[in-house]
Scaffold this motif. Structure first.
Motif, short mmCIF file in Angstrom:
data_model
loop_
_atom_site.label_atom_id
_atom_site.label_comp_id
_atom_site.label_asym_id
_atom_site.label_seq_id
_atom_site.Cartn_x
_atom_site.Cartn_y
_atom_site.Cartn_z
N MET A 1 21.65 -20.00 -0.06
CA MET A 1 22.76 -19.12 -0.45
C MET A 1 22.44 -17.69 -0.05
SD MET A 1 24.30 -18.42 -4.26
CE MET A 1 25.57 -17.18 -4.50
N GLU A 2 23.43 -16.99 0.50
CA GLU A 2 23.24 -15.60 0.91
C GLU A 2 23.22 -14.71 -0.32
OE1 GLU A 2 26.27 -13.04 3.08
OE2 GLU A 2 24.96 -13.68 4.73
N ILE A 3 22.14 -13.95 -0.48
CA ILE A 3 21.97 -13.10 -1.66
C ILE A 3 22.90 -11.91 -1.60
CG2 ILE A 3 20.35 -11.68 -2.97
CD1 ILE A 3 19.79 -14.68 -3.11
N VAL A 4 23.00 -11.27 -0.45
CA VAL A 4 23.79 -10.05 -0.30
C VAL A 4 25.06 -10.34 0.47
CG1 VAL A 4 23.87 -7.73 0.69
CG2 VAL A 4 21.76 -8.55 -0.39
N SER A 5 26.20 -10.04 -0.14
CA SER A 5 27.49 -10.18 0.53
C SER A 5 28.24 -8.86 0.43
CB SER A 5 28.30 -11.31 -0.11
OG SER A 5 28.54 -11.04 -1.48
N LEU A 6 28.87 -8.45 1.54
CA LEU A 6 29.57 -7.17 1.60
C LEU A 6 31.01 -7.37 2.03
CD1 LEU A 6 26.94 -4.90 3.41
CD2 LEU A 6 27.15 -5.36 0.97
N GLU A 7 31.90 -6.55 1.49
CA GLU A 7 33.29 -6.52 1.91
C GLU A 7 33.50 -5.26 2.73
OE1 GLU A 7 36.00 -6.89 -1.32
OE2 GLU A 7 34.97 -8.62 -2.20
N GLN A 8 33.77 -5.42 4.00
CA GLN A 8 33.85 -4.28 4.91
C GLN A 8 34.99 -3.33 4.55
OE1 GLN A 8 31.51 -3.62 7.11
NE2 GLN A 8 30.44 -5.51 6.54
N GLU A 9 36.06 -3.83 3.98
CA GLU A 9 37.22 -3.00 3.66
C GLU A 9 37.16 -2.41 2.26
OE1 GLU A 9 39.28 -2.34 6.07
OE2 GLU A 9 38.13 -3.71 7.34
N SER A 10 36.15 -2.74 1.53
CA SER A 10 36.04 -2.25 0.15
C SER A 10 35.77 -0.75 0.12
CB SER A 10 34.92 -2.99 -0.58
OG SER A 10 34.70 -2.43 -1.85
N LYS A 11 36.29 -0.09 -0.92
CA LYS A 11 36.03 1.34 -1.10
C LYS A 11 34.67 1.59 -1.76
CE LYS A 11 40.91 2.64 -1.48
NZ LYS A 11 41.95 3.28 -2.34
N ILE A 12 34.04 0.53 -2.24
CA ILE A 12 32.71 0.67 -2.84
C ILE A 12 31.68 0.90 -1.74
CG2 ILE A 12 30.93 -0.48 -4.22
CD1 ILE A 12 33.17 -2.15 -5.49
N PRO A 13 30.85 1.93 -1.86
CA PRO A 13 29.84 2.20 -0.82
C PRO A 13 28.98 0.97 -0.55
CG PRO A 13 29.92 3.99 -2.43
CD PRO A 13 30.79 2.89 -2.97
N LYS A 14 28.55 0.85 0.70
CA LYS A 14 27.78 -0.33 1.11
C LYS A 14 26.49 -0.49 0.29
CE LYS A 14 30.51 -1.61 4.51
NZ LYS A 14 31.54 -0.56 4.37
N TYR A 15 25.81 0.63 0.02
CA TYR A 15 24.55 0.52 -0.74
C TYR A 15 24.82 -0.04 -2.14
CZ TYR A 15 25.05 4.39 -4.08
OH TYR A 15 25.45 5.18 -5.13
N LYS A 16 25.98 0.38 -2.72
CA LYS A 16 26.32 -0.08 -4.07
C LYS A 16 26.70 -1.55 -4.05
CE LYS A 16 26.53 1.21 -8.34
NZ LYS A 16 25.32 1.74 -9.01
N GLN A 17 27.29 -2.01 -2.98
CA GLN A 17 27.61 -3.43 -2.86
C GLN A 17 26.32 -4.27 -2.80
OE1 GLN A 17 30.89 -4.81 -0.35
NE2 GLN A 17 31.38 -2.66 0.12
N ILE A 18 25.31 -3.71 -2.14
CA ILE A 18 24.01 -4.40 -2.09
C ILE A 18 23.43 -4.51 -3.50
CG2 ILE A 18 21.64 -4.32 -1.23
CD1 ILE A 18 22.75 -2.81 1.24
N VAL A 19 23.48 -3.39 -4.23
CA VAL A 19 22.98 -3.36 -5.61
C VAL A 19 23.73 -4.40 -6.44
CG1 VAL A 19 22.86 -2.00 -7.73
CG2 VAL A 19 22.24 -0.96 -5.54
N ASN A 20 25.05 -4.39 -6.35
CA ASN A 20 25.86 -5.32 -7.13
C ASN A 20 25.57 -6.78 -6.78
OD1 ASN A 20 27.07 -3.10 -8.31
ND2 ASN A 20 28.90 -3.16 -7.02
N SER A 21 25.36 -7.04 -5.49
CA SER A 21 25.07 -8.41 -5.04
C SER A 21 23.77 -8.92 -5.66
CB SER A 21 24.98 -8.47 -3.52
OG SER A 21 26.22 -8.20 -2.92
N ILE A 22 22.76 -8.09 -5.62
CA ILE A 22 21.46 -8.51 -6.18
C ILE A 22 21.54 -8.66 -7.69
CG2 ILE A 22 19.06 -7.77 -6.51
CD1 ILE A 22 19.24 -6.51 -3.69
N GLU A 23 22.25 -7.74 -8.36
CA GLU A 23 22.44 -7.87 -9.81
C GLU A 23 23.16 -9.17 -10.14
OE1 GLU A 23 22.76 -3.22 -11.31
OE2 GLU A 23 24.59 -4.36 -10.92
N ASN A 24 24.22 -9.49 -9.39
CA ASN A 24 24.98 -10.72 -9.65
C ASN A 24 24.13 -11.97 -9.40
OD1 ASN A 24 27.30 -9.31 -10.35
ND2 ASN A 24 28.10 -9.31 -8.24
N ALA A 25 23.26 -11.90 -8.40
CA ALA A 25 22.37 -13.04 -8.11
C ALA A 25 21.39 -13.25 -9.27
CB ALA A 25 21.63 -12.79 -6.81
N ILE A 26 20.96 -12.16 -9.89
CA ILE A 26 20.05 -12.27 -11.02
C ILE A 26 20.79 -12.81 -12.25
CG2 ILE A 26 18.63 -10.95 -12.66
CD1 ILE A 26 17.94 -9.07 -10.31
#
Length: 332
Positions: A1-26
């Motif tokens: 399973m891919e730990i980090v997933s990003l939405e290119q069109e999202s207004k959320i900064p890319k670094y924050k999407q990485i943070v959120n992805s890892i938090e959600n995986a935990i």
């Protein structure tokens, strides 16, 4: 399973999407404590990001204590408590009753979504240096009580400047950092001045002062007060072999020696306030009742803790002199 997933069109900064992805995986159990994370380069290449973007995300998680890094190996899950918003390194000189009041006030006003780890250097330069150097990069904020240790600026400068707050004493070399501090010289001068009418009935004002641990401002404030008001005075470093005499008033800076002087006064069968006086530094609940009440000069440690929490939560970069007062009781 891919730990980090990003939405290119999202207004959320890319670094924050990485943070959120890892938090959600935990949170979902995909990642558990001790598990290794994808490398910086792996995430960078998979999502066409700059290395700095990924590093910012990892540093945020690291500062909150959620992940840690092992040199030459990578990043690992350090904690499954992702709800921690800020992880704070709090370095005290020592723990006593009024520092406990400060600590409790700080925790109460900081809120539940933050983690505070408390350490003590016990006025030891080597311990001070080791505690800071061993924790560089592990916290979102560093609150440091340097006391009167020499050369602390050389160690503190290893920390990110924007993450450091100085507490209680501010050396000239640390003036670039935000702080909430005691103006010892002014507070002692003003406190003794407020008690001048009660002090006039005594023959000599005696300060028990430890040059190793006590702020130099206390001695300066005491000397300035005595010189201005022509008060007979003496500065001593110990109560050993000291016999209290009628007409003296003792200004005691620590609780251990407060008990010692009260015991010696009782041994000499002197009556507190009538024949001999006591002033203590830093107020506690016990001083309201010990020996029918001990007069104090004290900063407001509850306010100090509350203001420190406010400064960190609001990212306030200022220097604040903590309020102090003279509290008259029956020992004068």
């Amino acid at each position: 399973m891919e730990i980090v997933s990003l939405e290119q069109e999202s207004k959320i900064p890319k670094y924050k999407q990485i943070v959120n992805s890892i938090e959600n995986a935990i949170i979902s159990g995909v990642l558990k404590k001790g598990d290794k994370l994808p490398s910086l380069n792996t995430i960078k290449e998979q999502h066409s990001l700059s290395r700095d973007t990924v590093l910012i995300a990892f540093n945020e998680l690291k500062n909150r204590g959620i992940i840690n890094s092992v040199v030459g190996k990578g990043y690992y899950v350090n904690s499954e408590h992702v709800e921690v918003a800020k992880k704070i390194f709090l370095l005290f000189d020592e723990l006593n009753s009024f520092k406990e009041d400060l600590y409790n006030s700080f925790l109460e006003n900081l809120g539940e979504d933050n983690q505070v780890d408390i350490f003590f250097h016990h006025f030891n330069n080597a311990v001070f240096s080791k505690l800071i150097n061993d924790n560089i990069g592990n916290y979102s904020h560093y609150v440091i009580m340097p006391a009167n240790l020499v050369g602390t600026e050389a160690v503190i400068q290893n920390l990110p400047k924007e993450k450091v707050y100085i507490l209680d004493q501010v050396h000239e070399e640390l003036s670039q950092y935000p702080a909430i501090y005691q103006n010892f010289e002014k507070d002692i001068f003003n406190g003794l001045s407020d008690g001048l009418s009660a002090l006039k009935k005594y023959n000599k004002l005696i300060l028990l002062f430890s040059d190793d641990r006590q702020p130099k401002g206390i001695l300066k404030g005491f000397q300035t007060f005595c010189a201005k008001n022509k008060v007979s005075n003496e500065v001593i470093s110990s109560l050993n072999n000291r016999t209290p005499k009628k007409g003296e008033v003792y200004f005691v800076l620590d609780d251990k020696n407060l008990i010692v002087i009260i015991k010696k006064i009782k041994q000499e069968k002197l009556i507190i306030a009538d024949e001999i006086g006591i002033i203590s530094f830093n107020d506690t609940i016990l001083k309201e009742v010990v020996a029918n009440g001990i007069t104090t000069i004290s900063t407001d440690f509850n306010f100090m803790g509350k203001k420190l929490a406010q400064m960190i939560l609001n990212n306030e970069q200022e220097k604040v002199a903590n309020p102090s007062s003279f509290i008259s009781r029956k020992s004068l």
